[in-house]
Motif scaffolding. Structure first.
Motif, PDB file in Angstrom:
ATOM      1  N   GLY A  39      32.202  75.803  43.046  1.00  0.00           N
ATOM      2  CA  GLY A  39      32.471  77.394  43.707  1.00  0.00           C
ATOM      3  C   GLY A  39      31.253  78.154  43.593  1.00  0.00           C
ATOM      4  N   SER A  40      30.201  77.496  43.269  1.00  0.00           N
ATOM      5  CA  SER A  40      28.570  78.411  43.396  1.00  0.00           C
ATOM      6  C   SER A  40      28.164  78.551  44.812  1.00  0.00           C
ATOM      7  N   GLY A  41      28.651  77.810  45.657  1.00  0.00           N
ATOM      8  CA  GLY A  41      28.296  77.936  46.813  1.00  0.00           C
ATOM      9  C   GLY A  41      27.362  76.723  47.016  1.00  0.00           C
ATOM     10  N   LYS A  42      27.186  75.672  46.424  1.00  0.00           N
ATOM     11  CA  LYS A  42      26.434  74.518  46.722  1.00  0.00           C
ATOM     12  C   LYS A  42      26.759  73.979  48.239  1.00  0.00           C
ATOM     13  N   SER A  43      28.249  73.566  48.183  1.00  0.00           N
ATOM     14  CA  SER A  43      28.591  72.830  49.460  1.00  0.00           C
ATOM     15  C   SER A  43      28.333  73.799  50.628  1.00  0.00           C
ATOM     16  N   THR A  44      28.608  75.080  50.594  1.00  0.00           N
ATOM     17  CA  THR A  44      28.316  75.784  51.745  1.00  0.00           C
ATOM     18  C   THR A  44      26.776  75.806  52.310  1.00  0.00           C
ATOM     19  N   MET A  45      26.024  75.726  51.123  1.00  0.00           N
ATOM     20  CA  MET A  45      24.591  75.816  51.463  1.00  0.00           C
ATOM     21  C   MET A  45      24.301  74.238  51.930  1.00  0.00           C
ATOM     22  N   MET A  46      24.550  73.562  51.551  1.00  0.00           N
ATOM     23  CA  MET A  46      24.507  71.953  52.067  1.00  0.00           C
ATOM     24  C   MET A  46      25.102  72.014  53.577  1.00  0.00           C
ATOM     25  N   ASN A  47      26.084  72.449  53.599  1.00  0.00           N
ATOM     26  CA  ASN A  47      26.479  72.433  55.233  1.00  0.00           C
ATOM     27  C   ASN A  47      25.652  73.217  56.074  1.00  0.00           C
ATOM     28  N   ILE A  48      24.966  74.433  55.646  1.00  0.00           N
ATOM     29  CA  ILE A  48      24.261  75.075  56.464  1.00  0.00           C
ATOM     30  C   ILE A  48      22.914  74.481  56.606  1.00  0.00           C
ATOM     31  N   ILE A  49      22.172  73.704  55.477  1.00  0.00           N
ATOM     32  CA  ILE A  49      21.107  72.973  55.607  1.00  0.00           C
ATOM     33  C   ILE A  49      21.364  71.843  56.675  1.00  0.00           C
ATOM     34  N   GLY A  50      22.610  71.258  56.478  1.00  0.00           N
ATOM     35  CA  GLY A  50      22.662  69.982  57.063  1.00  0.00           C
ATOM     36  C   GLY A  50      23.253  70.164  58.752  1.00  0.00           C
ATOM     37  N   CYS A  51      23.117  71.418  59.034  1.00  0.00           N
ATOM     38  CA  CYS A  51      23.449  71.847  60.335  1.00  0.00           C
ATOM     39  C   CYS A  51      24.821  71.575  60.789  1.00  0.00           C
ATOM     40  N   MET A  52      25.647  71.753  59.793  1.00  0.00           N
ATOM     41  CA  MET A  52      27.289  71.654  60.033  1.00  0.00           C
ATOM     42  C   MET A  52      27.894  72.821  60.156  1.00  0.00           C
ATOM     43  N   ASP A  53      27.195  73.827  59.749  1.00  0.00           N
ATOM     44  CA  ASP A  53      27.783  75.139  59.650  1.00  0.00           C
ATOM     45  C   ASP A  53      26.706  76.189  59.738  1.00  0.00           C
TER      46      ASP A  53
END
Lengths: 224, 481
Positions: A39-53
């Motif tokens: 819940g710290s935002g890792k996945s969200t950051m990963m999605n953004i860096i990975g061009c999926m969000d």
């Protein structure tokens, strides 16, 4: 030289701020770990860096291109051309053999080349297991196939999401050794992890908490 | 790689794909089976319909007699495999020597009769040798003849005029003829009661157009003459047949000009002794006829090779029949061919209804197949969410995802179609053997058509599942589930 730059990005889901005004700078050839509790935002950051969000606010410069402004079709192109992905759950196409799984990445990128795919499997020590189906491979072997798949198109950035989360220690070490090899060859690595040992293998660790960068640790003992 | 991926997907995930393949296969089986039957029904039913008798007749043009040679020549227009039978008829009014009663005698070819009129019920057997006769049941009852009896019949050319001098007396038996439609002769035989009123009347209008003037022979028409005095007036004593005034007029003329047939045997003429070998029961006007072979007829009348009408039973579609009619009419001016429309039209009506039914069932089956395949593919997409997300994460564009699923769908459709085409033939064969009691012919064109239709059905079924597949978010593979 900067490969990736996040400038004041926020991702807001209704009331929830998954990422809150985060900035991050990753140089070409750098090896960065991202840590943080759930819940710290890792996945969200990963999605953004990975061009999926895309972020709600802010700029994401990948190789000088602001991916926050691109269409999702263009994002697919950028992801295919510049990013190699490695996942916690391995994610192989379960009805294709190891070498075919590597070739799928080639197929979407350019042209499948079985010899090259076999060579990549050779690099991760699975040349002999190339004709096996995922169900016939161990978890460690599957993750090594995924590493081979991630590097087959020579991406500028390898993005790994908990790559060792489902592996035993021996396999974890094999995967980390592969990362060291890639790092020596100049590939930029961003590894999202829970595991302090995995984070310590990187040059620098970013710790996220509640959608913000809590601290940044530079690994003094880093050995290339 | 594309082919390698989709074949691997189909081959290595057998159970799920088997369900989809099976549903397409079954759909294609029903499709090709029903289409085979659809195209074969006219042939099958055509053969069935031929049990209802002749559907075409050949008449001489302009009141002349037809020769067997001419008629046979005209038959050349009809392919031999479609011609079920061709029966010649020669009608004369003949008299029973003993009872002095007149009856309609028909010379014919009994082998052909069995082909064109399969509904004839004969007690005993059809005449096969010379001097044998088949009596209509009514005739047999009137003269009290039984199987094995010998009857003597006589014929005098132009019996009516020869007996012009004989006065008409109460209880007399009379015979007459008059020119009807197309100047073809209509024959009548009648008897008078003691008050000189008509007691019975038989009309032979076989030379008239069947569905119009031909109806004059039916009891529903002739019964209005019963109890009327001679001369009968058309429009007052009796009504004309609608659409057949010429024939109606001819019947009245023939009745009014009929002359006593008594003593005809005494006048010069041929007499034949015939053995009764069969008694005919048809429920129709044929029961009041006497049937004898053509050679006996020639012996009786002294005139060789003369026909009044040739009845044909042709196993062909309505359009083909029309074609034969115009071809014969064009090439042979001496012959007037006609269709027995009450037979050909009802054939057409039944066929089109049957075909519509088969068509409807096929459409429903296709729809069901589509739903079934669509459901299966939907389940496949759900099952493969992760894989689709992975492919997208690896850089697959929406169009490659579409192409892959469509590719799988088309391959399934193709395989299912090929399977279905083969099974469908077996299915149609089984249906055909059990329902129509005859085997069917393989339609080579059906194989590619079935495969193509199956592929289209499979592709259409995949549209919705593909839409769902494309909508899958690649980010889902990142969340460690």
């Amino acid at each position: 030289m900067s490969l990736l730059e996040l400038k004041n990005i926020s991702k807001i889901y209704g009331e929830l701020k998954a990422l809150d005004n985060v900035s991050l700078h990753v140089d070409q050839g750098e090896w960065v770990a991202i840590m943080g509790p759930s819940g710290s935002g890792k996945s969200t950051m990963m999605n953004i860096i990975g061009c999926m969000d895309k972020p709600t606010k802010g700029e994401v410069l990948l190789d000088g291109v602001d991916i926050a402004k691109e269409s999702s079709k263009k994002l697919t192109d950028i992801r295919r051309d510049k990013i190699g992905l490695i996942f916690q759950q391995f994610h192989m196409v379960n009805y294709l053999t190891a070498v075919e799984n590597v070739m799928v990445a080639q197929y979407y990128h350019s042209m499948p080349d079985e010899a090259e795919a076999l060579e990549a499997l050779g690099r991760v020590g699975l040349r002999e297991r190339a004709r096996h189906l995922p169900s016939q491979l161990s978890g460690g072997e599957q993750q090594r196939v995924c590493v081979a798949r991630a590097l087959i198109n020579h991406p500028e950035l390898i993005l790994a999401d908990e790559p060792t989360g489902n592996l035993d220690e021996a396999n974890e070490n094999i995967v980390l050794d592969l990362f060291r090899q890639l790092h020596r060859e100049g590939t930029t690595l961003i590894v999202v992890t829970h595991d302090p040992e995995v984070a310590e293998a990187a040059q620098r660790t970013i710790v996220l908490e509640h959608g913000r960068v809590a601290r940044e640790i530079v690994n003094e003992n880093f050995q290339a | 790689m594309f082919l390698r991926m989709i074949t691997a997907s189909l081959l290595r995930r057998r159970s799920r794909m088997l369900v989809a393949l099976l549903s397409i296969g079954i759909g294609a089986t029903i499709l090709s089976g029903l289409v085979t039957i659809y195209y074969d029904v006219p042939r099958q039913m055509g053969a069935q319909f031929r049990n209802y008798g002749a559907n075409m007749i050949l008449l001489p043009s302009g009141g002349e007699k037809l020769t067997t040679g001419e008629a046979q020549e005209a038959l050349g227009a009809i392919p031999a495999d479609q011609l079920v039978g061709a029966t010649p008829y020669r009608y004369v009014t003949a008299q029973m020597t003993r009872s002095q009663l007149s009856f309609m005698a028909a010379g014919t070819d009994f082998t052909q009769v069995q082909a064109t009129s399969p509904y004839f019920m004969v007690e005993g057997a059809y005449p096969s040798g010379s001097r044998e006769v088949l009596l209509g049941e009514e005739v047999a009852q009137t003269i009290g003849a039984k199987l094995g009896s010998v009857v003597e019949i006589s014929y005098k050319p132009d019996a009516a005029s020869a007996d012009a001098a004989t006065p008409i007396t109460p209880g007399a038996a009379l015979a007459g003829s008059a020119e009807g439609f197309n100047t073809n002769l209509v024959y009548v035989t009648l008897t008078l009661d003691d008050e000189m009123k008509i007691a019975s009347l038989t009309v032979n209008a076989d030379t008239q157009t069947p569905e119009y003037g031909g109806r004059a022979a039916e009891e529903t028409y002739t019964r209005q003459f019963i109890g009327k005095s001679l001369p009968v007036r058309l429009g007052e004593d009796v009504d004309a047949l609608s659409g057949a005034t010429i024939t109606s007029d001819a019947v009245v003329q023939a009745v009014n000009s009929a002359r006593p047939t008594a003593n005809a045997a005494a006048a010069s003429g041929n007499t034949l002794s015939l053995r009764v070998v069969g008694i005919l029961d048809t429920g129709g006007k044929e029961e009041s006829y006497i049937f004898l072979s053509m050679s006996d007829m020639a012996a009786l009348t002294g005139a060789e090779d003369e026909l009044d009408v040739m009845e044909l039973s042709v196993s062909a579609s309505g359009a083909e029949l029309e074609g034969y009619v115009s071809e014969i009419a064009e090439k042979h001016s001496g012959i007037t061919p006609r269709l027995v429309k009450r037979v050909t039209r009802s054939e057409g009506a039944v066929l089109s209804k049957l075909q519509a039914l088969v068509f409807l069932v096929t459409a429903v089956v296709l729809l069901l197949t589509m739903i079934c395949v669509s459901t299966t593919m939907m389940a496949v997409v759900t099952e493969r969410r992760k894989e689709i997300g992975l492919r997208k994460a690896l850089g697959a564009s929406d169009s490659s995802i579409r192409a892959e699923f469509l590719g799988e769908g088309l391959m399934l459709g193709g395989l299912g179609g090929a399977l279905g085409a083969a099974l469908g033939f077996v299915f149609a064969q089984v249906v055909s053997v059990h329902v129509f009691e005859s085997s069917i012919t393989f339609q080579p064109l059906l194989l590619p058509v079935t495969i193509l239709v199956s592929m289209i059905v499979a592709a259409v079924s995949c549209l919705l599942p593909i839409k769902h597949a494309v909508a899958i978010d690649p980010a889902l593979v990142l969340k460690g589930e």
